[in-house]
Each structure stands twice: as structure tokens, then as C-alpha cells.
Enzyme design. Structure first.
Site, PDB file in Angstrom:
ATOM      1  N   GLU A 194      33.659  46.655  44.117  1.00  0.00           N
ATOM      2  CA  GLU A 194      32.567  45.914  44.749  1.00  0.00           C
ATOM      3  C   GLU A 194      31.357  46.841  44.945  1.00  0.00           C
ATOM      4  OE1 GLU A 194      32.706  42.182  47.716  1.00  0.00           O
ATOM      5  OE2 GLU A 194      33.119  44.055  48.741  1.00  0.00           O
TER       6      GLU A 194
ATOM      7  N   HIS B 163      58.754  51.821  35.040  1.00  0.00           N
ATOM      8  CA  HIS B 163      59.675  50.887  34.392  1.00  0.00           C
ATOM      9  C   HIS B 163      58.954  49.595  34.065  1.00  0.00           C
ATOM     10  CE1 HIS B 163      63.051  53.555  35.201  1.00  0.00           C
ATOM     11  NE2 HIS B 163      62.336  53.876  36.261  1.00  0.00           N
TER      12      HIS B 163
ATOM     13  N   LYS C 277      30.382  31.888  45.025  1.00  0.00           N
ATOM     14  CA  LYS C 277      30.397  31.164  46.301  1.00  0.00           C
ATOM     15  C   LYS C 277      29.479  29.947  46.221  1.00  0.00           C
ATOM     16  CE  LYS C 277      31.041  35.172  49.303  1.00  0.00           C
ATOM     17  NZ  LYS C 277      30.392  35.995  50.304  1.00  0.00           N
TER      18      LYS C 277
END
Ligand SMILES: O=P(O)(O)OC[C@H]1O[C@](O)(CO)[C@@H](O)[C@@H]1O
Length: 528
Positions: free
Chosen positions: A322, A351, A455
Site C-alpha cells: 500500500e 513442502h 470503493k
């Protein structure tokens, strides 16, 4: 490089901080030593810019804000007496509130003391508290913490179901700097409803952590919540862990917040040194710059070899991405900067995806986080003379070596143990490294204009949904998507309308869709 040269390079580049018992090793980043000289002028500017920022300069030009998270752990650095007082008072209020809660002086109407914390917030108002809880909460904390960090109804239900019997003794922290983030507002509304269903008065359980005068601040005042703690204008969400945002929750969980602040303060002092080789944050920023040619060409993979640090990479994802992920530089040039961060923990990831890191596409550099102490108390031997911790340590060293042999670079950060002090220091280290790197590549690390677009688009979709419902309520017949879009004067929004309808139908929200959902043009919609 032969073993002797590599060993010498390791020693030449090793940074050690005696007070913190902290090591940083960038020797396995394959830069040439003369890059340091080349980068020197940029670093000089970055150190100066950082000093100005700490002295209270407006470091976030578009928002005209100061950037003062460094003052939180050393209030004497605050540029004026009022700011210093705000910081000191907040710390005192956190201490006294915690004491009242722990002793039961402040208790909910239906229980002798608060037993649980429900923290509602998102992004910087959640990631720090989540990371610190996972890293530092004692095994039997005085209060158990739970998080709602999304507007996912199933996720909210899960947390509320877990809390069920404890709801009457739950303290709710609503955390939002702006006080208007929809996900957090939704979480608050849902939690309020859960309290109402149990005939509990939410205000007797609620605490706000928010900016002065925000809508959340106003709600808390009007409804008479238990307390409100400030989120200062000059602290960004992603650097707020050492403000009330992180400290209140930590303190309530019995974590030594003074030690967190002390560790951060000590690291701040170390990272303020204006010499690249003697400043661990500058060394980190330098290594990042080298890895990605100052353009973020390589991703940062962060692997702590310690379960309790699992959330560190997630925390860093926001702090780094950000801050640095920016379309434009400070001069307005299009630069598309950033460094992608991901990771989980070692040796677990060996793994999983470490196969690709060792042999696949070379689009990353690694950061190993090593913790020297295995555990408190002695360890059993899993093989003669060998403990589980020896395995963890061996796997880290082995992976670092195996990656290096295949031209994969790595940084190693080593701390003595996971303690409040070392976690505070890690937070401060990365905050400063991100700040310095931002100056090196000339981006504003303290704003986030990019998140606004999503937004705004979401708000427009919810607005369209309200209109869809209105039209359907007023229309007795069924409509095709094209008809509906026409009536909404939104003929180019058919795909959005289709998705809105599909979601409403799946949630029994009073609409009926008939036809083949795989062929949207065949669909007819009406009131259910
Ligand atoms: O604390 P607030 O204002 O609710 O914001 C939460 C998060 O949302 C953002 O503003 C991004 O949308 C982050 O920067 C911030 O940490």
C-alpha cells in the site's frame, strides 16, 4: 564465489545490533560492492527526507499530513508540546483502562469482568493487532481476542457463534481511523444486532478507536460507549500498530506494550543513522532496490521460521504494497512502482511452493526470518543429539544455501526470540525500510489513492442495486435484463445488473429469476 570469499562477504555485510541481539545479513544478495557508491547520493537524499519527516514536515503532500508514527515510541521527538502530550496521555489512558478492565473495576452489567475482546476493523486497523496477537499473546491471556475484519456474513457468523456464551462478557473494539469504512461499519451493525438479540446493551461493551470528529467518534459519544481512544491524523493505518490501534488490544491481552515501544524506539535509533552500512533499514531498502532494479521487478517472499510469526508477511503485504505500489512518482511521472510481498512460514512452505522458488521462474527474492531460541525450557531429542528446533534451523540454512546455489538471492533477518521488544523492533525496521525505499524511488509512501477506485465502483453498484429493487417493486410483470436496464436508464450495465440479480436470488431477497442462468439473455426477472 568460493566458500572462503562467501564467508568473507558474509562478515563484511553482517549488521549486528548488540542491544536488540538483532542481525541482518544481505550477503546473499548478489550486488557488486560498487553499487553502494552509486546509490550513495540517493541515500543521502533519503536520509535527509526521513529526518525532515521525523521533524514534522508535511510528508504526505496530497493529504497535507504529517507522518509521525516515529513519535509514538519516543514522544520527545514530537514536533510540539501538544502532540507530545496527546501521545503520553493516550498511553496513560490505555494503561488505566487496561487496569480497570483486568481488575473488573470496569465490568459489563451482566458479568463480573470482561473475558473476551472482539476487534472489528480492516486493513491497518486489523493486520497489526492480528499479527501481534498471533506473535505475542500469552497461552492463557487475561482476555481472548477475536477478529471481524471483513464484511463476509459467514465469517461474521462464525466469530459470533464462537463467542456466543461469552457475548455478555465481551469487550468490542471498533477500530477505524476514518470512522467511515463500510466493512467496519457493517461489522459494527452486525455485532450490535447480536447484542440486541441477547438483550445486551452494546454501549456498555463498546470502545471506539478512531479519528477525532469522525462519524464513529460521534456515534460513540452519542450512544455513550465505554471509551474512545484517538487515532491521530498523523498516523497512517498501516503504521498504526504502535498507536492505540495496536496497543490497546495488546495491553488487554497482557502483552507488555512498554517493551514493544522500547524495541521500536531502539530500532528507530539504529535506523536513523545516516550511513548505509550502519543502518539496517537502509541495508534492507538497498537490497530491495538491487533485487528489483528499483522498479519492483522481483517479489519479496517473506518466510519466518517460527509459527508465531505466521502473520508477519500478511502484515508486511499492506505496509509494503500500500505504501510503495503507486502509479505516479512525486513528480507526476507514470512509474507503476511497488514490490509484491507474499509468504507464510518455514519450514511448512518448503513442502508447498519452495519447489518453484528453487527451480522455477526467477521473479522473487527471499527474506528468511530466523529466531535463535527454539522454545522456553529444554527440548526432547527427536534423534540422538538432535531436536525439532535443530531441524527448523537446519532447514532454514539448507534452503538459503540451496536457493543461493541456484542463483536465488536472499536476505536473512535474525532475532533472538519472539518477544514484545523484538516484535516492536521488527515493526520499526520495516516501517523505516519502506519509508527509505519510497524516497529512493521517489514515490509518496504515505497515501493510497488506488484503493479509492474500487470503493467508488462498489458504492455505484450498491446504488444500482437499490434502483433495481425499486423498479422491480413497482413492476407487476416480469422483465428481461435488457428491459430492466432500459428502465434503469443503464443500458450498458446489463452484466452488472445480471450479477446483482443472481446474488439477490441466491439470498432470497424477494426476486424471481426464470430462464437459463447460463444464457443471461433468456432470463426474466420479477418480484418473488
Ligand atoms: O482505519 P480505516 O479508516 O477504517 O481504514 C482501514 C484501511 O483502509 C484503507 O484506507 C484502504 O482502503 C487502509 O489504508 C486502512 O488501513
Amino acid at each position: 564465489m568460493d566458500a572462503a570469499t562467501l564467508w568473507q562477504r558474509y562478515q563484511d555485510w553482517l549488521y549486528y545490533h548488540e542491544g536488540l541481539g538483532f542481525y541482518l545479513d544481505i550477503s546473499r544478495m548478489r550486488f557488486e560492492d560498487d553499487l553502494v557508491a552509486t546509490m550513495q547520493p540517493r541515500f543521502e537524499c533519503a536520509f535527509q527526507a526521513m529526518a525532515a519527516l521525523e521533524a514534522g514536515a508535511i510528508a504526505n503532500p496530497d493529504e497535507q499530513r504529517q507522518v509521525g508514527h516515529y513519535w509514538l515510541r519516543d514522544p520527545d521527538l514530537a514536533p510540539n508540546a501538544d502532540l507530545k502530550q496527546e501521545i503520553v496521555e493516550t498511553l496513560e489512558e490505555i494503561a488505566s483502562f487496561t487496569q480497570k478492565i483486568h481488575t473488573g473495576t470496569l465490568h459489563p452489567p451482566q458479568a463480573p469482568r470482561f473475558t473476551d475482546i472482539l476487534s472489528v476493523g480492516i486493513g491497518g486497523s486489523a493486520l497489526g493487532p492480528q499479527f501481534v496477537a498471533a506473535a505475542l499473546a500469552p497461552t492463557a491471556p487475561p482476555m481472548q481476542i477475536h477478529f471481524i475484519d471483513n464484511t463476509d456474513p459467514t465469517g461474521i457468523d462464525r466469530v459470533l457463534t464462537q463467542l456466543q456464551d461469552h457475548l455478555p462478557s465481551t469487550l468490542v473494539l471498533i477500530i477505524s481511523k476514518s470512522g467511515g469504512t463500510p466493512e467496519t461499519r457493517n461489522g459494527m451493525v452486525e455485532v450490535k444486532a447480536a447484542f440486541r438479540d441477547r438483550h445486551l446493551d452494546f454501549a456498555d461493551h463498546a470502545v471506539a478507536i478512531t479519528g477525532k470528529g469522525s462519524s464513529l467518534d460521534q456515534i460513540a459519544t452519542t450512544e455513550g460507549w465505554l471509551a474512545t481512544f484517538p487515532m491521530h491524523d498523523w498516523v497512517g493505518g498501516r503504521t498504526s500498530e504502535l498507536s492505540a490501534v495496536g496497543l490497546l488490544a495488546a495491553s488487554l491481552q497482557g502483552i507488555d506494550i512498554s517493551a514493544m515501544l522500547a524495541g521500536a524506539k531502539e530500532m528507530d535509533a539504529a535506523t536513523r543513522v545516516p550511513e548505509l552500512r550502519h543502518n539496517p533499514a537502509a541495508l534492507l531498502a538497498f537490497a530491495w532496490y538491487f533485487a528489483g532494479n528499483g522498479r519492483g521487478e522481483k517479489d519479496m517472499v517473506v518466510l519466518p521460521y517460527k509459527d508465531s510469526l505466521l502473520l508477519f508477511s500478511r502484515y508486511l503485504q499492506q505496509l509494503v504494497m500500500e505504501s510503495l505500489g503507486k502509479e505516479k512518482d512525486l513528480d507526476g511521472n507514470i512509474v507503476h512502482q511497488g514490490i509484491a510481498v507474499y509468504g507464510n512460514k518455514g519450514s511448512t512452505d518448503q513442502h508447498a511452493y519452495v519447489q518453484q522458488l528453487r527451480e522455477g521462474v526467477l521473479n522473487f527474492f527471499m527474506t528468511f526470518i530466523e529466531v535463535l531460541a527454539d522454545r522456553q525450557g529444554p527440548s526432547v531429542e527427536v534423534e540422538p543429539g538432535v531436536t525439532s528446533g535443530d531441524y527448523l534451523s537446519g532447514l532454514l540454512q539448507g534452503t538459503r544455501q540451496a536457493l543461493y546455489e541456484n542463483d536465488r538471492d536472499s536476505i536473512t533477518v535474525t532475532i533472538p526470540q519472539v518477544t514484545p521488544r523484538s516484535v516492536g523492533a521488527l515493526i520499526a525496521l520495516y516501517e523505516r525500510a519502506v519509508g527509505l525505499y519510497g524516497f529512493l524511488v521517489n514515490v509518496n509512501a504515505y497515501h493510497q489513492p488506488g484503493v479509492e477506485a474500487g470503493k467508488k465502483a462498489a458504492a455505484a453498484i450498491l446504488d444500482l442495486q437499490r434502483q433495481v429493487m425499486q423498479v422491480l417493486q413497482q413492476t407487476p410483470t416480469s422483465l428481461t435484463l435488457a428491459d430492466l436496464a432500459e428502465r434503469l436508464a443503464a443500458p450498458d450495465q446489463q452484466e452488472t445488473i445480471y450479477k446483482i440479480l443472481r446474488h439477490l436470488q441466491a439470498n432470497q431477497r424477494g426476486i424471481k429469476l426464470e430462464g437459463n442462468p447460463g444464457h443471461p439473455t433468456s432470463l426474466k426477472v420479477s418480484r418473488a
